[in-house]
Structures are given as structure tokens and as C-alpha cells.
Enzyme design. Structure first.
Site, PDB file in Angstrom:
ATOM      1  N   THR A  15       0.815  -1.218   0.000  1.00 38.83           N
ATOM      2  CA  THR A  15       0.000   0.000   0.000  1.00 38.83           C
ATOM      3  C   THR A  15       0.843   1.261   0.000  1.00 38.83           C
ATOM      4  OG1 THR A  15      -1.855  -1.093   1.096  1.00 38.83           O
ATOM      5  CG2 THR A  15      -1.736   1.287   1.319  1.00 38.83           C
ATOM      6  N   ASP A  60       1.371  -6.723  -4.247  1.00 34.75           N
ATOM      7  CA  ASP A  60       0.449  -6.611  -3.118  1.00 34.75           C
ATOM      8  C   ASP A  60       0.885  -7.689  -2.133  1.00 34.75           C
ATOM      9  OD1 ASP A  60      -1.867  -7.169  -1.405  1.00 34.75           O
ATOM     10  OD2 ASP A  60      -2.999  -5.899  -2.775  1.00 34.75           O
ATOM     11  N   THR A  94       0.931  -4.323   4.420  1.00 33.31           N
ATOM     12  CA  THR A  94       0.680  -4.662   5.820  1.00 33.31           C
ATOM     13  C   THR A  94      -0.004  -6.006   6.022  1.00 33.31           C
ATOM     14  OG1 THR A  94      -1.456  -3.503   5.857  1.00 33.31           O
ATOM     15  CG2 THR A  94       0.514  -2.221   6.423  1.00 33.31           C
ATOM     16  N   CYS A 267      -5.636 -18.800  21.134  1.00 31.68           N
ATOM     17  CA  CYS A 267      -5.915 -17.614  21.953  1.00 31.68           C
ATOM     18  C   CYS A 267      -4.859 -16.540  21.695  1.00 31.68           C
ATOM     19  CB  CYS A 267      -5.923 -17.978  23.433  1.00 31.68           C
ATOM     20  SG  CYS A 267      -7.180 -19.204  23.868  1.00 31.68           S
TER      21      CYS A 267
END
Length: 330
Positions: A15, A60, A94, A267
Site C-alpha cells: 500500500t 500486493d 501490511t 488464543c
């Protein structure tokens, strides 16, 4: 921690350098000229001298692959050994930045200079973008001096490359390091077999979460596809469907023929400790090795680095159990 005086800026796409196309935002070349123009316009000081390298074509980061990681390593080593760079800034998208940071943390073990990754949530030049702040902020951090190893710079913060995760898709503080229990002995030294000079090759690794209703056939099909390692995302402290004898047998059979089986916790702030529950003990008996409190990104990158170096399964399990760069112990 000496200040970086000559920096390699390695642009992979993402980006931060995207521009509008007929189909929407897309990776674009020519980013070096834009960076130098912006540096001149802002009168940025306290920045090191820098040279620019671009991996072509820019991508990308959703298309990131093991081959891209290996190309990054080659470009980084070239910048250090042939151009005398004493620091590296990697620019990428990202979506998979945390995966790249983790992979590079293990692929660059022993590298004597700091490596920092950054990107942006909005393209450079867009109103309100975080691109220039992240890019020049990372440069300044390197110029001030950083220890060797891999870090991520984002939204004004430096984060450990093998501990960071992307938790938000639309915020400038998208990345964070969650507190995850990390108790593991530290490797005394990094052997030549897994340091940054060791050539790597692509490997076949799969990741699969446990979920209610998972069947032995699902795991058998995956294990029968030629995978060299399977990273299982277990419940809580490392449990799974222990009453499914066929599933456990599939794991045992795969482990016996040399497939590396590793376990992380689903978790976000969890860690694997097999002995807490009988269900976890049965997975351990089936051949799973604990990733402790490692993130998915770190466990995947570590398996790739170890298997890609050509280590035998038992060697992979040995080094996977040890802390190599701060990924398993504080």
C-alpha cells in the site's frame, strides 16, 4: 548500537507505494523518486544516507510467498556485503508484514546489522496517510542506532519482528505485540546450519485450526498432500479432540514418517502447555511439539527457516524448542 550511516531501502510493493489503476489501488514502481522528492520537500534531517533496491515486480503483500522472502534475504545480504550498508529498511504491504518480519527474523539469524520493516495503511500522497511518517520514522530510528535483529516500525513504535501481529485492518496502530507467556531455554549460539549464510529452499508447510466438527479425514487428506510440516492451532493451552482415535492415529502415522507437527494456541494471549489437560498430553504423545507462546507468524517462519535449511525432522524439533532470537523467551 552504532548509528546507521548507510541504509539499504528495499521496496517490495504494498500500500505504501500503491497508485490508482483502472481496477483500484495497485503496486507501482518508481517509488524511489517519490521518496527522495518528499524527503527534499520536508527537509528531513537526522536521516542516514540511503540506497534504493526494488524487488520486481512490486507486489500486493497478499501475494507474498516463500520465494519473495528468499529474494528479500538475497537483496539484504547483497546490500550489506557489496554496498557496505549498515542497516536495512524493508517496505512492504501490511497484510503479511508480520509474517515477513517473523520469517526474516529466522532467515537472518546472525546478521550483524539491524533490519526494520514498515509499510502504510494509506498510500503515500493520500491525504492523511501514515506512509511518510512510518518511512521517515523508521529511517530516523535506524540512524539513532538499533541492535542487530529484525523489528517492525509502525505508528511511532518499534516492535520485535518475531512477536508482532496485525490486529486491526483499518487503524494506524494496526500492529502490536501481545503478552504471551514465553518460557523456553535460549540457544547457546546459532549454528552455521541455520545462520543467514545458509541457503534455503521452499518447503511445503500447512496451517490448520482445530474446530468443533473437524474430522480425521480432513487431517489425513492434508497430511497426505506431501506436507513436510503441519502447524496446528489448538484450543487454549494446547488441546484438541482427544476422543477421536482416528485423528490421533493420523497424526502419529505422519509424525512417524517424518512430518514435523507443531502446536500453537488459538488464543491471542495464550500459550501451549500440553500437560495441563489430558487432551493436550495425548496430542503431545502423537508427536506434536509445543510452540509455547509463539504467534502463528513466528511459528510458521521458524518452521520454514529450519526445514528450508535442510535439517532433519528431529533437528527441526530440537531447534524449534529453543529460543533463537527472543521469539520464545523474554
Amino acid at each position: 548500537m552504532a548509528a546507521c550511516e548507510k541504509l539499504l531501502v528495499l521496496y517490495t510493493g504494498g500500500t505504501i507505494g500503491m497508485q490508482q489503476s483502472a481496477d483500484g489501488l495497485a503496486p507501482a514502481s518508481g517509488f524511489e523518486a517519490r521518496v527522495r522528492a518528499q524527503q527534499s520537500e520536508e527537509g528531513q534531517d537526522q536521516l542516514p544516507d540511503w540506497i534504493f533496491s526494488e524487488l520486481l515486480p512490486p507486489i500486493d503483500s497478499a501475494n507474498m510467498s516463500q520465494a519473495n522472502w528468499l529474494a528479500m534475504v538475497d537483496a539484504i545480504v547483497e546490500g550489506i556485503e557489496q554496498h557496505s550498508c549498515d542497516g536495512v529498511l524493508v517496505l512492504q504491504g501490511t497484510d503479511t508484514l508480520a509474517y515477513s518480519a517473523a520469517a526474516l527474523s529466522f532467515l537472518l539469524l546472525g546478521l550483524p546489522v539491524p533490519v526494520v520493516l514498515t509499510g502504510a495503511m494509506l498510500p503515500a500522497g493520500t491525504e492523511g496517510s501514515d506512509a511518510w511518517g512510518n518511512l521517515f520514522g523508521a529511517m530516523r530510528a535506524l540512524h539513532q542506532g538499533q541492535a542487530s535483529g529484525v523489528q517492525v516500525y509502525f505508528n511511532g513504535a518499534l516492535m520485535h519482528g518475531a512477536r508482532v501481529s496485525k490486529l486491526q485492518s483499518d487503524a494506524f496502530d494496526a500492529f502490536t505485540v501481545l503478552p504471551r507467556q514465553r518460557i523456553s531455554p535460549r540457544a547457546g549460539q546459532i549454528p552455521q546450519a541455520i545462520d543467514y549464510r545458509q541457503a534455503r529452499h521452499p518447503v511445503n508447510i500447512a496451517v490448520l485450526p482445530f474446530y468443533p466438527g473437524i474430522q480425521a479425514e480432513h487431517i489425513s487428506a492434508l497430511l497426505g498432500s506431501g506436507v513436510q510440516a503441519l502447524l496446528l492451532e489448538c484450543y487454549g493451552s494446547g488441546t484438541g479432540p482427544s476422543d477421536n482415535a482416528a485423528l490421533l492415529t493420523a497424526l502419529e502415522t505422519a509424525h512417524a514418517r517424518g512430518v514435523v507437527l507443531a502446536a500453537i494456541s488459538q488464543c491471542p494471549q495464550g500459550h501451549v502447555e500440553f500437560g495441563v489437560y489430558a487432551a493436550g498430553s495425548q496430542l503431545q504423545a502423537a508427536g506434536l511439539v509445543s510452540a509455547g507462546g509463539m504467534t502463528r507468524e513466528a511459528a510458521l517462519g521458524k518452521l520454514f527457516s529450519l526445514l528450508g535449511a535442510g535439517l532433519e525432522p528431529k533437528e527441526v524439533e530440537h531447534w524449534f524448542n529453543l529460543d533463537l532470537c527472543g521469539e520464545r523467551a523474554d
